[in-house]
Design a protein around this motif. Structure first.
Motif, mmCIF file in Angstrom:
data_model
loop_
_atom_site.group_PDB
_atom_site.id
_atom_site.type_symbol
_atom_site.label_atom_id
_atom_site.label_comp_id
_atom_site.label_asym_id
_atom_site.label_seq_id
_atom_site.Cartn_x
_atom_site.Cartn_y
_atom_site.Cartn_z
ATOM 1 N N VAL A 59 0.894 -1.154 0.000
ATOM 2 C CA VAL A 59 0.000 0.000 0.000
ATOM 3 C C VAL A 59 0.934 1.205 0.000
ATOM 4 C CG1 VAL A 59 -1.809 1.242 1.226
ATOM 5 C CG2 VAL A 59 -1.749 -1.257 1.301
ATOM 6 N N GLU A 60 0.988 1.928 -1.144
ATOM 7 C CA GLU A 60 1.973 2.990 -1.322
ATOM 8 C C GLU A 60 1.326 4.370 -1.348
ATOM 9 O OE1 GLU A 60 3.847 1.737 -4.967
ATOM 10 O OE2 GLU A 60 5.244 0.446 -3.888
ATOM 11 N N ALA A 61 2.089 5.358 -0.887
ATOM 12 C CA ALA A 61 1.628 6.746 -0.876
ATOM 13 C C ALA A 61 1.573 7.288 -2.294
ATOM 14 C CB ALA A 61 2.570 7.596 -0.033
ATOM 15 N N GLY A 62 0.513 7.984 -2.614
ATOM 16 C CA GLY A 62 0.384 8.600 -3.926
ATOM 17 C C GLY A 62 0.981 10.000 -3.962
ATOM 18 N N ALA A 63 1.238 10.579 -2.781
ATOM 19 C CA ALA A 63 1.787 11.930 -2.702
ATOM 20 C C ALA A 63 2.668 12.030 -1.462
ATOM 21 C CB ALA A 63 0.654 12.950 -2.607
ATOM 22 N N ALA A 64 3.567 12.998 -1.480
ATOM 23 C CA ALA A 64 4.399 13.262 -0.309
ATOM 24 C C ALA A 64 3.560 14.017 0.720
ATOM 25 C CB ALA A 64 5.615 14.085 -0.704
ATOM 26 N N GLY A 65 3.854 13.804 1.978
ATOM 27 C CA GLY A 65 3.130 14.502 3.035
ATOM 28 C C GLY A 65 3.479 13.925 4.388
ATOM 29 N N LYS A 66 2.540 14.025 5.315
ATOM 30 C CA LYS A 66 2.708 13.463 6.658
ATOM 31 C C LYS A 66 1.575 12.497 6.929
ATOM 32 C CE LYS A 66 5.277 16.871 9.201
ATOM 33 N NZ LYS A 66 5.377 17.634 10.430
ATOM 34 N N ILE A 85 -4.591 4.257 5.327
ATOM 35 C CA ILE A 85 -3.838 5.349 5.945
ATOM 36 C C ILE A 85 -4.394 6.662 5.371
ATOM 37 C CG2 ILE A 85 -1.540 6.415 6.196
ATOM 38 C CD1 ILE A 85 -1.338 3.693 7.367
ATOM 39 N N ILE A 86 -4.410 7.700 6.183
ATOM 40 C CA ILE A 86 -4.763 9.034 5.700
ATOM 41 C C ILE A 86 -3.492 9.882 5.800
ATOM 42 C CG2 ILE A 86 -6.216 11.081 6.004
ATOM 43 C CD1 ILE A 86 -7.897 8.628 5.417
ATOM 44 N N ILE A 87 -3.102 10.506 4.683
ATOM 45 C CA ILE A 87 -1.954 11.402 4.727
ATOM 46 C C ILE A 87 -2.438 12.839 4.563
ATOM 47 C CG2 ILE A 87 -0.281 9.693 3.938
ATOM 48 C CD1 ILE A 87 -0.343 10.989 1.196
ATOM 49 N N GLU A 88 -1.661 13.754 5.090
ATOM 50 C CA GLU A 88 -1.965 15.172 4.946
ATOM 51 C C GLU A 88 -0.920 15.780 4.034
ATOM 52 O OE1 GLU A 88 -2.770 19.133 7.655
ATOM 53 O OE2 GLU A 88 -1.529 17.546 8.465
ATOM 54 N N ALA A 89 -1.384 16.419 2.977
ATOM 55 C CA ALA A 89 -0.497 17.101 2.041
ATOM 56 C C ALA A 89 -1.170 18.410 1.638
ATOM 57 C CB ALA A 89 -0.232 16.235 0.816
ATOM 58 N N MET A 90 -0.472 19.496 1.794
ATOM 59 C CA MET A 90 -0.988 20.815 1.418
ATOM 60 C C MET A 90 -2.341 21.103 2.057
ATOM 61 S SD MET A 90 0.374 20.776 -2.543
ATOM 62 C CE MET A 90 -0.883 21.879 -3.057
ATOM 63 N N LYS A 91 -2.456 20.792 3.360
ATOM 64 C CA LYS A 91 -3.667 21.048 4.151
ATOM 65 C C LYS A 91 -4.871 20.220 3.703
ATOM 66 C CE LYS A 91 -1.937 24.947 6.143
ATOM 67 N NZ LYS A 91 -1.775 25.211 7.490
#
Length: 125
Positions: A59-66, A85-91
């Motif tokens: 399961v890979e991240a589609g964007a950089a973030g936290k 997983i939920i990532i935060e990118a650009m708010k």
């Protein structure tokens, strides 16, 4: 000394930087560069965790973030499209979803980890 013209959000600033000086002004000018270097170091630290994954489906991240939130835990059954997983990118909160049906074999990140696009966040069986 070097003179630079910098535009930030439409505002133009003229900046003078002294080379080799130890006063507070050049350090403050260099301070924004340090936080940019820190997130690049964090994904490198996360890479060994990803290698430790127990499952064969990544399961890979589609964007950089936290990493904002971990939705599933090891042992949970997931269907294709379920948020793992939920990532935060650009708010924005971006769900990282299961690529296919399976069972969560490992969660390779923790809340607050900085991640790069394409990083393995979890694995499924």
């Amino acid at each position: 000394m070097k003179n630079y013209t910098i535009t930030v959000n439409g505002n133009v600033y003229d900046v003078v930087v002294e080379e080799g000086a130890t006063s507070g002004a050049p350090v403050a000018a260099k301070a924004p560069a340090a936080p940019k270097a820190a997130p690049k170091a964090a994904p490198a630290a996360a890479a060994p965790k990803a290698a430790a994954g127990a499952g064969s489906i990544k399961v890979e991240a589609g964007a950089a973030g936290k990493v904002f939130k971990v939705e599933k835990k090891v042992g949970d059954a997931v269907k294709k499209g379920d948020a793992v997983i939920i990532i935060e990118a650009m708010k924005m909160e971006i769900p990282v979803v299961a690529p296919q049906d399976g069972t969560v074999a490992s969660i390779d990140v923790a809340v607050g980890d900085a991640i790069e696009a394409g990083a393995t966040l979890a694995t499924l069986n």
